[in-house]
Design an enzyme around this catalytic site. Structure first.
Site, PDB file in Angstrom:
ATOM      1  N   CYS A   1       0.843  -1.194   0.000  1.00  0.00           N
ATOM      2  CA  CYS A   1       0.000   0.000   0.000  1.00  0.00           C
ATOM      3  C   CYS A   1       0.876   1.241   0.000  1.00  0.00           C
ATOM      4  CB  CYS A   1      -0.899  -0.027   1.240  1.00  0.00           C
ATOM      5  SG  CYS A   1      -1.989   1.392   1.375  1.00  0.00           S
TER       6      CYS A   1
ATOM      7  N   HIS B   1      -9.456  -3.346  -2.032  1.00  0.00           N
ATOM      8  CA  HIS B   1      -8.460  -2.652  -1.209  1.00  0.00           C
ATOM      9  C   HIS B   1      -8.783  -1.155  -1.134  1.00  0.00           C
ATOM     10  CE1 HIS B   1      -4.113  -1.974   0.059  1.00  0.00           C
ATOM     11  NE2 HIS B   1      -4.439  -0.767  -0.383  1.00  0.00           N
ATOM     12  N   GLU B   2      -9.083  -0.542  -2.285  1.00  0.00           N
ATOM     13  CA  GLU B   2      -9.341   0.902  -2.318  1.00  0.00           C
ATOM     14  C   GLU B   2     -10.670   1.248  -1.649  1.00  0.00           C
ATOM     15  OE1 GLU B   2      -6.878   2.683  -2.861  1.00  0.00           O
ATOM     16  OE2 GLU B   2      -5.640   1.220  -3.906  1.00  0.00           O
TER      17      GLU B   2
ATOM     18  N   HIS C   1     -10.161   1.424   1.951  1.00  0.00           N
ATOM     19  CA  HIS C   1      -9.632   2.729   2.372  1.00  0.00           C
ATOM     20  C   HIS C   1     -10.774   3.709   2.636  1.00  0.00           C
ATOM     21  CE1 HIS C   1      -5.305   2.632   2.321  1.00  0.00           C
ATOM     22  NE2 HIS C   1      -5.254   2.108   1.113  1.00  0.00           N
TER      23      HIS C   1
END
Length: 156
Positions: A85, A123-124, A127
């Site tokens: 990341c 993953h994003e 976030h």
């Protein structure tokens, strides 16, 4: 724009903004990724201190900005994803991710993604929900530990 490494700034959920603000964020992120992200796979708005639920990811090697992305379907099949990341310096972790997902976002056709692209969008979106890969890491598995060690040895 600068990518934050502050967990304090990243562990909060991001909320939608007005369409005008979201569009402005999407444009700034898209330009930033095109200019700087040759070796990146994705970026979320809160990683660069911008407002709105916006991510940029590479789909078929081209950057796309997704406004208010949401996963509407996930495959039953899951895989281990070895992830790094931009906001977590010099660390790789193994994370369990759905192999396939379908993503809706404002103004774009639904995107059905598999493999690395699927892992990246998950993953994003994590976030945007205030979740880091380190919060999802698989621990205590010798195979995973060996896979991470081998990957780090190949890099260095």
């Amino acid at each position: 724009m600068k990518i934050t490494k502050s967990k304090k700034k990243l562990n909060h959920k991001v909320f939608p903004e007005t369409p005008a603000v979201s569009l402005q964020t999407a444009l700034k992120m898209y330009q930033f990724c095109k200019r700087n992200g040759q070796n990146w796979l994705g970026l979320a708005s809160n990683q660069v201190g911008l407002k709105g639920r916006v991510i940029c990811i590479k789909i078929n090697q081209k950057w796309k900005a997704l406004i208010n992305p949401r996963i509407v379907w996930s495959s039953e099949g899951k895989n281990l994803s070895l992830e790094s990341c931009l906001s977590v310096k010099d660390k790789q972790v193994a994370v369990v991710r759905n192999f396939g997902v379908r993503v809706l976002s404002d103004g774009l056709e639904p995107q059905t993604l598999y493999g690395q692209e699927s892992f990246c969008v998950q993953h994003e979106i994590d976030h945007l929900n205030g979740i880091l890969m380190t919060d999802r890491k698989v621990e205590g598995n010798l195979w995973v530990d060996e896979m991470i060690e081998r990957s780090q040895n190949e890099k260095g």
